[in-house]
Design a protein around this motif. Sequence first.
Motif, short mmCIF file in Angstrom:
data_model
loop_
_atom_site.label_atom_id
_atom_site.label_comp_id
_atom_site.label_asym_id
_atom_site.label_seq_id
_atom_site.Cartn_x
_atom_site.Cartn_y
_atom_site.Cartn_z
N HIS A 34 0.55 -1.22 0.43
CA HIS A 34 0.19 0.07 0.09
C HIS A 34 0.80 1.01 -0.25
O HIS A 34 1.86 1.18 1.09
CB HIS A 34 -0.30 -0.24 0.86
N TYR A 35 0.75 1.68 -0.92
CA TYR A 35 1.96 3.31 -1.54
C TYR A 35 1.62 4.08 -0.23
O TYR A 35 2.79 4.58 0.40
CB TYR A 35 1.20 3.88 -2.50
N SER A 36 0.40 4.45 0.56
CA SER A 36 0.29 4.95 2.02
C SER A 36 1.10 5.33 2.39
O SER A 36 1.87 6.19 3.63
CB SER A 36 -1.31 4.96 2.38
N ARG A 37 1.57 4.01 3.11
CA ARG A 37 3.01 3.65 4.16
C ARG A 37 4.14 4.39 3.40
O ARG A 37 5.17 4.72 3.61
CB ARG A 37 3.07 2.21 4.75
N THR A 38 4.46 4.12 2.29
CA THR A 38 5.43 4.50 1.51
C THR A 38 5.51 5.82 1.70
O THR A 38 6.38 6.85 1.77
CB THR A 38 6.09 4.44 0.06
N GLU A 39 3.93 6.94 1.35
CA GLU A 39 4.27 8.47 1.31
C GLU A 39 4.55 8.60 3.34
O GLU A 39 5.34 9.67 2.73
CB GLU A 39 2.62 8.36 0.83
N ALA A 40 3.89 7.90 3.81
CA ALA A 40 3.96 8.71 4.87
C ALA A 40 5.81 8.31 5.20
O ALA A 40 6.04 9.41 6.06
CB ALA A 40 3.22 7.58 6.10
N LEU A 41 5.93 7.53 5.02
CA LEU A 41 7.66 7.52 5.56
C LEU A 41 8.42 8.74 4.50
O LEU A 41 9.79 9.34 5.55
CB LEU A 41 8.41 6.19 5.15
N ILE A 42 7.81 9.03 3.54
CA ILE A 42 8.72 10.12 2.77
C ILE A 42 8.75 11.28 3.23
O ILE A 42 9.25 12.03 3.30
CB ILE A 42 8.77 9.92 1.98
N ALA A 43 6.84 11.71 3.85
CA ALA A 43 6.48 12.56 4.13
C ALA A 43 7.43 13.15 6.11
O ALA A 43 7.61 14.25 6.28
CB ALA A 43 5.34 12.61 4.32
N GLU A 44 7.53 11.99 6.32
CA GLU A 44 7.75 12.41 7.96
C GLU A 44 9.17 12.72 8.17
O GLU A 44 9.95 13.00 8.60
CB GLU A 44 7.74 11.68 8.48
N HIS A 45 10.10 11.30 7.13
CA HIS A 45 11.91 10.88 7.58
C HIS A 45 12.03 11.41 5.80
O HIS A 45 13.60 11.20 6.09
CB HIS A 45 11.70 10.09 7.50
N GLY A 46 11.81 11.46 5.08
CA GLY A 46 13.08 11.51 3.99
C GLY A 46 13.57 12.56 3.36
O GLY A 46 14.10 12.74 3.00
N SER A 47 14.10 13.66 4.80
CA SER A 47 15.39 14.78 4.75
C SER A 47 16.07 13.90 5.73
O SER A 47 17.33 14.91 5.87
CB SER A 47 14.50 16.77 5.31
N GLU A 48 15.98 12.63 5.80
CA GLU A 48 17.03 12.38 6.99
C GLU A 48 17.49 11.49 6.49
O GLU A 48 19.07 11.12 6.34
CB GLU A 48 15.92 11.24 7.70
N GLY A 49 18.01 11.48 4.86
CA GLY A 49 18.93 10.82 3.40
C GLY A 49 18.44 10.74 2.44
O GLY A 49 17.40 11.33 2.07
N ALA A 50 18.78 9.96 1.70
CA ALA A 50 18.47 9.63 0.07
C ALA A 50 17.82 8.30 -0.04
O ALA A 50 18.09 7.42 0.26
CB ALA A 50 19.85 9.73 -0.09
N PHE A 51 16.46 8.42 -0.66
CA PHE A 51 15.22 7.84 -0.17
C PHE A 51 14.93 7.80 -2.03
O PHE A 51 14.90 9.51 -1.98
CB PHE A 51 14.04 8.38 0.21
#
Length: 486
Positions: A34-51
């Motif tokens: 489910h893409y929603s989990r991927t989106e949530a990860l990027i929204a909350e932690h995307g700035s922590e490194g290269a995803f």
Amino acid sequence: EQANIGVVGLAAMGASLSRNLAHHGNTVAVYNRHYSRTEALIAEHGSEGAFIPAKTVEEFVSSLAKPRTAIIMVKAGAPTDAVINELADAMEPGDIIVDGGNAYFEDTIRREKDIRARGLHFVGCGISGGEEGALKGPSMMPGGTDESWKTLGPILKSIAAVAEGEPCVTHIGTDGAGHFVKMVHNGIEYADMQVIAESYDLLRRGLGMEPSEIAEVFAEWNKGDLNSYLIEITAEVLGHKDAKTGKPFVDIVVDQAGMKGTGTWTVQTALSLGTPVTGIGEAVFARGLSSEAALRDEAASKGLEGPDPEGAFAEALKDDESRKAFIEDVRQALYASKIVAYAQGFNEIEKGAKQYGWDIDLGAVARIWRGGCIIRAKFLNRISDAYDSSETFGSLLFDPFFKDAVAKAQTSWRRVVSKAAEAGVPVPMFSSSLAYYDGLRSKRLPAALIQGQRDLFGAHTYFRVDESGAFHTLWAEPGQKEIEQG
Ligand code: NDP
């Protein structure tokens, strides 16, 4: 830009692992059903490194640099099989699929065979330390080929816990070796928790100490030989007061221990390998008994008879010095029982390695458990020293350090077991570990009598101490003649 590693499954474990990878300079492709989990990860932690987020498996696979390497962190069982197949369909020979879930090692052996037949690498990797470990540094136990380790090794080393300057990851062996070792790790964890619980019970019921006082005892023990994460958190749990009632937290929790199955696997596997893991076994059975709520209620209503506990502890309760002496006895019993449980667990790994053809370095296993995982402890340095030296053959109990530690503890250990029996406080691990120790050091065991019984009722034959060959006695015939069975 392409990713050097990918993670499939972004629930608690997968999300934490992805972030840990990104924190350590990896470019991480991430994918979830489910893409929603991927989106949530990027929204909350995307700035922590290269995803590199992917919406489909195909997109995920094409974002990976070759050899493509992907770690699966999805629900164990059928979901893991489904994801492995999806990835294998999209990948190419030479690519590496890593299962980081808690798979049963026999499943890993089967999956590795299937995936290898398709020209890809499959690595079953035990990951310990829960969500926090996955984020901040787990202890990892990868199996698989040497070739896959060349690519995967540096990536796993970049995110592993560090103990005394060394990353807590090593290539355990081929196919299911990593998941096997992770399984035994969990079994040992059960045993370690059970000896701690038995110690608490004796101080509570025997000496009548309050949880907060016992918390101090554990905090003190944590400064010595027993220093470990589990002793540390035990002090924390015992010191904790329930916010609602102000009562000790341990008193408001239902006394039924849960389990997810890895302890049971460890014991089942030990039974099929014929290697006694009495400590782990007792720990699993003790959780089982605790959860037999109806049976325990019925026992209570039937008023099963027990001894007078006061009488048994009268000596220990006499004065402050006697109390202190009993607390020290319990500490020694804990230490000795723990040594036995670890010795048995390492024997199971040795037996498994022999059975499944793995070349496992036991010293290295002890070293990667020093950080990141639940059983992390200073004590593991002693175990790695023992296995690194040539003197330890057959059992950790023969190593000079542990032999001496148990020799020093044994009088206390025996006192504790007999007091507990007298008082009717169950200490299944303390007593079974002691029985194992005494069994191991006995010159003659009553197994000779059992061989006699087997020969009488089933003509199973026996060996003689003074002659080679198998013999059977004609028990039912006059004169009971002995015949050689060749
Ligand atoms: P869960 O075991 O709760 O699994 C949830 C994840 O599995 C989600 O990403 C979910 O996707 C995915 N999933 C479930 N069914 C399918 C399917 N049929 N196809 C594709 N994806 C599926 O997650 P955890 O993070 O707790 O654990 C992951 C693994 O790590 C497990 O194998 C677990 O045993 C192991 N593990 C867990 C530890 C822990 O402390 N939790 C410690 C060590 C290992 P979706 O979001 O789309 O539903």
